[in-house]
Scaffold this active site. Structure first.
Site, PDB file in Angstrom:
ATOM      1  N   SER A 174       0.846  -1.197   0.000  1.00 46.17           N
ATOM      2  CA  SER A 174       0.000   0.000   0.000  1.00 46.17           C
ATOM      3  C   SER A 174       0.877   1.240   0.000  1.00 46.17           C
ATOM      4  O   SER A 174       0.376   2.345  -0.067  1.00 46.17           O
ATOM      5  CB  SER A 174      -0.931   0.002   1.209  1.00 46.17           C
ATOM      6  OG  SER A 174      -0.168  -0.121   2.384  1.00 46.17           O
ATOM      7  N   HIS A 228      -3.458  -4.141  -4.945  1.00 48.38           N
ATOM      8  CA  HIS A 228      -3.685  -3.799  -3.543  1.00 48.38           C
ATOM      9  C   HIS A 228      -5.066  -4.280  -3.104  1.00 48.38           C
ATOM     10  O   HIS A 228      -6.084  -3.703  -3.473  1.00 48.38           O
ATOM     11  CB  HIS A 228      -3.540  -2.273  -3.394  1.00 48.38           C
ATOM     12  CG  HIS A 228      -3.736  -1.780  -2.001  1.00 48.38           C
ATOM     13  ND1 HIS A 228      -4.312  -0.568  -1.707  1.00 48.38           N
ATOM     14  CD2 HIS A 228      -3.447  -2.348  -0.806  1.00 48.38           C
ATOM     15  CE1 HIS A 228      -4.365  -0.411  -0.397  1.00 48.38           C
ATOM     16  NE2 HIS A 228      -3.848  -1.471   0.163  1.00 48.38           N
ATOM     17  N   GLU A 239      -7.104  -2.287  -5.857  1.00 47.72           N
ATOM     18  CA  GLU A 239      -6.455  -1.233  -6.647  1.00 47.72           C
ATOM     19  C   GLU A 239      -5.359  -1.898  -7.481  1.00 47.72           C
ATOM     20  O   GLU A 239      -4.461  -2.543  -6.930  1.00 47.72           O
ATOM     21  CB  GLU A 239      -5.848  -0.168  -5.735  1.00 47.72           C
ATOM     22  CG  GLU A 239      -6.882   0.763  -5.150  1.00 47.72           C
ATOM     23  CD  GLU A 239      -6.284   1.783  -4.188  1.00 47.72           C
ATOM     24  OE1 GLU A 239      -6.539   2.984  -4.362  1.00 47.72           O
ATOM     25  OE2 GLU A 239      -5.576   1.368  -3.251  1.00 47.72           O
ATOM     26  N   ASN A 272      -5.720   5.388  -0.101  1.00 46.33           N
ATOM     27  CA  ASN A 272      -5.082   6.001   1.058  1.00 46.33           C
ATOM     28  C   ASN A 272      -4.961   7.515   0.913  1.00 46.33           C
ATOM     29  O   ASN A 272      -4.975   8.232   1.911  1.00 46.33           O
ATOM     30  CB  ASN A 272      -3.734   5.345   1.340  1.00 46.33           C
ATOM     31  CG  ASN A 272      -3.925   4.069   2.147  1.00 46.33           C
ATOM     32  OD1 ASN A 272      -4.789   4.013   3.016  1.00 46.33           O
ATOM     33  ND2 ASN A 272      -3.162   3.040   1.843  1.00 46.33           N
TER      34      ASN A 272
END
Ligand code: COA
Length: 659
Positions: free
Chosen positions: A122, A143, A155, A194
């Site tokens: 990540s 991800h 992702e 994120n």
């Protein structure tokens, strides 16, 4: 075009993410080689997988027995053995560049030349991992979200050298794992999820540290005003304050500008790391034991929800302007990754882009946060300020409808029946707005709209005609209402593009009649369908009687209408009322897949086929045969029919233009 057929997957790392990824892969029929440093760790991973599989099996969510799934997983402490026959390798070890890069180097030396190397990282740049391998074009980020078995989002992160083929294979694999992959087009720190998450935390932190609101107030506004499943601080507790801190620091080290959050630093220093230690921003009964945090509804009264999302919306604008992600990607991430009931940018559009900018300016003046992104400034200068203006991040069809929402995401137009508080009961306003929307969609060119989907907002498709309309209606007024409803369903049936009804929850009375006028009906397992009008002393009056008889025959239609019975989705499928039933969390994905498949077909051909099918269900054999020959010959005048035939002869995929 995807050439590589993935059959065997190596998962490196048997921890929380690794064992979950291995489990998902095995459930979906892949042969899995799971690797970690010791047999102990691997045994624990297998135990965890078995426990989770038994759980799924107990809930009827597993097609096979846990043993059958387990039989596809083999474990080894040798990285070389794990990757030797793998077509696809997913690394899921802890976030340490040296460890990961050594794994990538060794894996690339021992894996077959065609194999793709993916990292579940990540925070580590994919391009840097790629640079230690002998195949940077075949290195990619994949991800997953925790727990991989339950979370639908992946992702897929493109590094500097990742090839299109690698992206396509990874997306395809993600779908075969039952997930919804979102492609992150540039390897930016924090990807999409994120970056947005950190901006939500930043707003929340600034408000608390600036004494504008308490932690409770922020979380109450997040839950009760935005309708999020958890407050922001509650979510940070859930993820782990140390984990959030590590990811944030890694992002900041890579250039992500962040105001800082003393609240997080303090908690990390005090080792109050959230749920896992029993205390973070909130207290829990014991370490690791979740209990719903109590946040009073009134606490959030003074908090403006727009302020809470403003920095995240600005970040999304940055991602879109820099072509890292699309509007839909951002909303998919917020819905599937964070459990938002609607996408971040749908919120922005409904609050209004102007209000977002006002909050960004206040935040900037007070805390020195970033300027509003040029993209949203441009949207405002063009008048694209959200739902009210008919256009914002999404296109709402140019007019601000009240009871329906039109979202054009070429090639699909989504019509949402939008009175969720009344289970989308169809009132006069909705009838008129739907007619306007359908007229508009009829005029949309095929390069923008090829397929239309109708769905309901909230927990139902539609519970039928709004019964309050009928409470004082004179017979002549009722006649006119029925005629309007019939005009609406006729328009749908005759629209020049295929229409899919995406049904969840109730589809009753006029709601089902609307769906019956669509070309296909896809329902979720929880759907309840029926024509209960007789139980109210009425009969269906929106064309549903004829359409139901046509669809399932007189005998079954009589049974359904005369008893007013409500059917489960499965029963409706058996009768032929719905085309397909899928689990609720797959409904939108499945509908989109079907719509996109239809959108690949030549649109004029679909339009003519639809018209002739309608005649076939009504007219005599002679009428239908004549229409068929006329339609058949007419299609020879289209460029698309020549394209279709030529593409077949030249052994390539056709490209239809609607001409
Ligand atoms: N017309 C007008 N309002 C309707 C409606 C309809 N057809 N269906 C639901 N609503 C309203 C309810 O009145 C309620 O409004 P309120 O919160 O202001 O009281 C709201 O939608 C939520 O419905 P509710 O009945 O509380 O939900 P439920 O989950 O308990 O029950 C149904 C759902 C569908 C079983 C129930 O709403 C129902 O029977 N509706 C009528 C269905 C029907 O006969 N349709 C045929 C009409 S042609």
């Amino acid at each position: 075009m995807v050439n590589l057929q993935v059959k065997e997957i190596a998962v490196i790392g048997g921890g929380t993410m690794g064992h979950g990824i291995a489990e998902v892969a095995a459930i979906n029929g892949f042969k899995v080689h799971l690797n970690d440093l010791t047999l102990d760790i691997l045994q624990r991973a297998l135990n965890n997988i078995r426990w989770s599989l038994s759980n799924l099996h107990g809930k009827g969510q597993l097609r096979e027995s846990p043993d059958e799934v387990m039989s596809r997983i083999s474990v080894t402490t040798s990285l070389e053995d794990a990757v030797r026959n793998a077509d696809f390798i997913i690394e899921a070890v802890f976030e340490d560049f040296n460890v990961k890069s050594s794994i990538f180097k060794r894996a690339s030396e021992h894996a077959p030349p065609h194999a793709i190397l993916a990292s579940n990282t990540s925070s580590i740049p994919i391009s840097e991992l790629a640079s230690v391998t002998n195949r940077p074009d075949k290195v990619i980020g994949m991800h997953f979200f925790n727990p991989p078995v339950l979370m639908k989002l992946i992702e897929v992160v493109r590094g500097d050298k990742t090839s299109d083929e690698t992206v396509n294979v990874t997306v395809e694999l993600g779908r075969r794992l039952g997930k919804e992959p979102v492609v992150v087009n540039k390897d930016v720190p924090g990807f999409i999820s994120n970056r947005l998450f950190m901006r939500l935390i930043e707003s929340a932190c600034l408000m608390v540290m600036g004494n504008e609101a308490s932690i409770d107030a922020v979380d109450s506004a997040a839950r009760f005003k935005l309708g999020l499943p958890m407050g922001i601080f509650e979510l940070v507790d859930f993820v782990g304050i140390d984990v959030v801190n590590l990811i944030l620091k890694a992002m900041v080290n890579r250039g992500f500008k962040f105001s800082g959050c003393g609240l997080i630093d303090d908690k990390v220093k005090a080792l109050k790391l959230g749920l896992k230690t029993g205390e973070g921003f909130y207290k829990y009964p014991e370490a690791g034991k979740y209990s719903r945090v109590k946040v009073p509804k009134e606490a959030g009264e003074g908090v403006n929800p727009v302020r809470l999302i403003a920095l995240a919306v600005n970040e999304a604008a940055w991602l879109i302007r820099n072509k890292v992600a699309s509007v839909v990607d951002v909303d998919t991430v917020t819905k599937l990754g964070f459990g938002f009931p609607k996408g971040l940018l749908e919120y922005a559009d409904s609050y209004g882009i102007g209000s977002v900018i006002v909050e960004l300016i206040k935040l900037r003046d007070r805390y020195g946060t970033v300027e509003p992104d040029p993209l949203i400034m441009q949207m405002v200068s063009e008048g694209r300020v959200g739902v009210k203006a008919g256009s914002g991040f999404y296109d709402y069809g140019g007019e601000g409808y009240e009871t329906v929402k039109l979202t054009i995401e070429p090639p699909i137009a989504w019509i949402t029946l939008n009175r969720p508080e009344k289970l989308n009961a169809i009132n006069s306003k909705m009838i008129n707005e739907l007619i306007a929307v359908i007229n508009k969609l009829g005029a949309e060119p095929f390069d923008r709209v090829r397929v239309v989907v109708i769905k309901g907002a909230g927990k139902a498709f539609s519970a039928g005609a709004d019964l309050t309309m009928f409470s004082n209606e004179e017979p002549t007024e009722a006649y006119l209402t029925s005629r309007m409803l019939q005009e609406l369903t006729n328009k749908l049936e005759r629209l020049n593009k295929p229409v899919i009804a995406m049904i969840h929850g109730y589809a009753l009375g006029g709601g089902l009649e609307l769906a019956l006028a669509c070309d296909m009906r896809i329902a979720s397992e929880d759907a309840i369908l029926g024509l209960p009008e007789v139980t109210l002393g009425l009969i269906p009056g929106s064309g549903g009687v004829k359409r139901l008889v046509r669809l399932i025959g007189l005998g079954k239609a009589k049974e359904l209408i005369l008893t007013g019975a409500k059917l489960t989705a499965k029963e409706a499928e058996e009768l032929g009322i719905v085309n397909r039933v899928v689990p609720i969390n797959e409904l939108e994905n499945e509908t989109r897949t079907i719509a996109l498949k239809l959108a690949e077909e030549p649109p004029i051909t679909l339009m003519i086929a639809k018209g002739i099918l309608n005649i076939a269900s009504e007219g005599s054999l002679e009428d239908t045969l004549t229409a068929e020959s006329m339609g058949f010959s007419l299609l020879f005048s289209t460029k698309d029919s020549r394209e279709g035939i030529n593409a077949f002869l030249e052994k390539r995929q056709p490209k239809y233009q609607g001409k």
